[in-house]
Motif scaffolding. Structure first.
Motif, PDB file in Angstrom:
ATOM      1  N   ARG A   1       0.852  -1.198   0.000  1.00  0.00           N
ATOM      2  CA  ARG A   1       0.000   0.000   0.000  1.00  0.00           C
ATOM      3  C   ARG A   1       0.878   1.233   0.000  1.00  0.00           C
ATOM      4  O   ARG A   1       1.922   1.250   0.643  1.00  0.00           O
ATOM      5  N   PHE A   2       0.389   2.265  -0.680  1.00  0.00           N
ATOM      6  CA  PHE A   2       1.056   3.554  -0.580  1.00  0.00           C
ATOM      7  C   PHE A   2       0.057   4.651  -0.888  1.00  0.00           C
ATOM      8  O   PHE A   2      -0.886   4.450  -1.648  1.00  0.00           O
ATOM      9  N   PRO A   3       0.231   5.823  -0.287  1.00  0.00           N
ATOM     10  CA  PRO A   3      -0.736   6.910  -0.482  1.00  0.00           C
ATOM     11  C   PRO A   3      -0.647   7.491  -1.889  1.00  0.00           C
ATOM     12  O   PRO A   3       0.404   7.474  -2.527  1.00  0.00           O
ATOM     13  N   SER A   4      -1.764   8.007  -2.339  1.00  0.00           N
ATOM     14  CA  SER A   4      -1.817   8.666  -3.644  1.00  0.00           C
ATOM     15  C   SER A   4      -1.015   9.961  -3.596  1.00  0.00           C
ATOM     16  O   SER A   4      -0.977  10.649  -2.577  1.00  0.00           O
ATOM     17  N   ASP A   5      -0.402  10.290  -4.728  1.00  0.00           N
ATOM     18  CA  ASP A   5       0.330  11.556  -4.829  1.00  0.00           C
ATOM     19  C   ASP A   5      -0.622  12.748  -4.883  1.00  0.00           C
ATOM     20  O   ASP A   5      -0.222  13.868  -4.590  1.00  0.00           O
ATOM     21  N   TYR A   6      -1.871  12.490  -5.258  1.00  0.00           N
ATOM     22  CA  TYR A   6      -2.810  13.578  -5.527  1.00  0.00           C
ATOM     23  C   TYR A   6      -3.897  13.747  -4.472  1.00  0.00           C
ATOM     24  O   TYR A   6      -4.482  14.802  -4.359  1.00  0.00           O
ATOM     25  N   ASP A   7      -4.178  12.684  -3.719  1.00  0.00           N
ATOM     26  CA  ASP A   7      -5.273  12.742  -2.757  1.00  0.00           C
ATOM     27  C   ASP A   7      -4.906  11.894  -1.542  1.00  0.00           C
ATOM     28  O   ASP A   7      -4.800  10.674  -1.644  1.00  0.00           O
ATOM     29  N   ARG A   8      -4.748  12.529  -0.403  1.00  0.00           N
ATOM     30  CA  ARG A   8      -4.327  11.819   0.809  1.00  0.00           C
ATOM     31  C   ARG A   8      -5.334  10.772   1.258  1.00  0.00           C
ATOM     32  O   ARG A   8      -4.999   9.860   1.984  1.00  0.00           O
ATOM     33  N   ARG A   9      -6.597  10.926   0.842  1.00  0.00           N
ATOM     34  CA  ARG A   9      -7.628   9.976   1.256  1.00  0.00           C
ATOM     35  C   ARG A   9      -7.560   8.670   0.472  1.00  0.00           C
ATOM     36  O   ARG A   9      -8.140   7.674   0.873  1.00  0.00           O
ATOM     37  N   VAL A  10      -6.858   8.673  -0.642  1.00  0.00           N
ATOM     38  CA  VAL A  10      -6.807   7.511  -1.527  1.00  0.00           C
ATOM     39  C   VAL A  10      -5.554   6.686  -1.236  1.00  0.00           C
ATOM     40  O   VAL A  10      -4.459   7.219  -1.106  1.00  0.00           O
ATOM     41  N   VAL A  11      -5.751   5.377  -1.143  1.00  0.00           N
ATOM     42  CA  VAL A  11      -4.644   4.445  -0.958  1.00  0.00           C
ATOM     43  C   VAL A  11      -4.519   3.614  -2.230  1.00  0.00           C
ATOM     44  O   VAL A  11      -5.504   3.079  -2.729  1.00  0.00           O
ATOM     45  N   ASN A  12      -3.316   3.551  -2.753  1.00  0.00           N
ATOM     46  CA  ASN A  12      -3.057   2.739  -3.940  1.00  0.00           C
ATOM     47  C   ASN A  12      -2.437   1.411  -3.520  1.00  0.00           C
ATOM     48  O   ASN A  12      -1.723   1.331  -2.527  1.00  0.00           O
ATOM     49  N   ILE A  13      -2.724   0.387  -4.306  1.00  0.00           N
ATOM     50  CA  ILE A  13      -2.259  -0.964  -4.009  1.00  0.00           C
ATOM     51  C   ILE A  13      -1.501  -1.485  -5.226  1.00  0.00           C
ATOM     52  O   ILE A  13      -1.926  -1.298  -6.364  1.00  0.00           O
ATOM     53  N   THR A  14      -0.403  -2.160  -4.963  1.00  0.00           N
ATOM     54  CA  THR A  14       0.356  -2.812  -6.035  1.00  0.00           C
ATOM     55  C   THR A  14       0.735  -4.216  -5.566  1.00  0.00           C
ATOM     56  O   THR A  14       0.857  -4.469  -4.366  1.00  0.00           O
ATOM     57  N   ILE A  15       0.902  -5.112  -6.502  1.00  0.00           N
ATOM     58  CA  ILE A  15       1.315  -6.476  -6.174  1.00  0.00           C
ATOM     59  C   ILE A  15       2.835  -6.497  -6.028  1.00  0.00           C
ATOM     60  O   ILE A  15       3.547  -5.793  -6.749  1.00  0.00           O
ATOM     61  N   THR A  16       3.328  -7.272  -5.073  1.00  0.00           N
ATOM     62  CA  THR A  16       4.769  -7.384  -4.850  1.00  0.00           C
ATOM     63  C   THR A  16       5.320  -8.581  -5.633  1.00  0.00           C
ATOM     64  O   THR A  16       4.564  -9.388  -6.171  1.00  0.00           O
ATOM     65  N   GLN A  17       6.628  -8.709  -5.623  1.00  0.00           N
ATOM     66  CA  GLN A  17       7.241  -9.874  -6.267  1.00  0.00           C
ATOM     67  C   GLN A  17       6.806 -11.170  -5.579  1.00  0.00           C
ATOM     68  O   GLN A  17       6.568 -12.170  -6.237  1.00  0.00           O
ATOM     69  N   ASP A  18       6.669 -11.126  -4.248  1.00  0.00           N
ATOM     70  CA  ASP A  18       6.173 -12.306  -3.530  1.00  0.00           C
ATOM     71  C   ASP A  18       4.764 -12.680  -4.004  1.00  0.00           C
ATOM     72  O   ASP A  18       4.441 -13.861  -4.141  1.00  0.00           O
TER      73      ASP A  18
END
Length: 145
Positions: A92-109
């Motif tokens: 998880r990491f916060p959006s660059d544009y909106d603090r209320r939005v959390v972005n999700i990405t898949i890891t290598q694991d």
């Protein structure tokens, strides 16, 4: 082959009632088979769905987009993602544009886990249907919705 009337020891008012009960019964059977299969990978079918969504996106997605794309709309999607994050399958990491939005990405694991799961695991659930029957079933389910 299964026979719903025998499986649940029941008679039906008409074929529409039987079809509806058969859909519910079959959906539960599929869910049970999937839950059993995914135990070996220590994830749920819903968590697998989240990982597949992220893998296919090839970019970070916000939580709402993931929820919208899930096969089974889950009110506890955030909890599912918490568990995936704890296992280091997503990040998880916060959006660059909106603090209320959390972005999700898949890891290598997470990618490694997906690569370890046979992609045709659902094929055995449809082993009694030939290609034409599977197409007919799919078309009828589309028509129903």
């Amino acid at each position: 082959m299964g026979d719903l009337a025998k499986d649940i020891n029941s008679k039906f008012e008409n074929n529409r009632v039987k079809a509806m009960l058969n859909i519910i019964y079959t959906a539960n059977w599929i869910t049970s088979c999937q839950n059993e299969f995914f135990k070996d990978y220590a994830i749920s079918p819903q968590q697998y769905n989240i990982l597949r969504i992220l893998q296919g996106a090839n970019q970070a997605l916000n939580v709402q987009t993931i929820k919208d794309r899930m096969l089974e709309r889950s009110p506890n999607a955030t909890r599912l993602m918490d568990k995936l994050c704890a296992k280091n399958y997503i990040q998880r990491f916060p959006s660059d544009y909106d603090r209320r939005v959390v972005n999700i990405t898949i890891t290598q694991d997470g990618l490694d886990l997906l690569n370890s799961i046979p992609v045709d695991f659902n094929k055995s659930l449809l082993k009694n249907l030939n290609e034409a029957e599977a197409e007919t079933l799919s078309n009828l389910l589309d028509k129903m919705r």
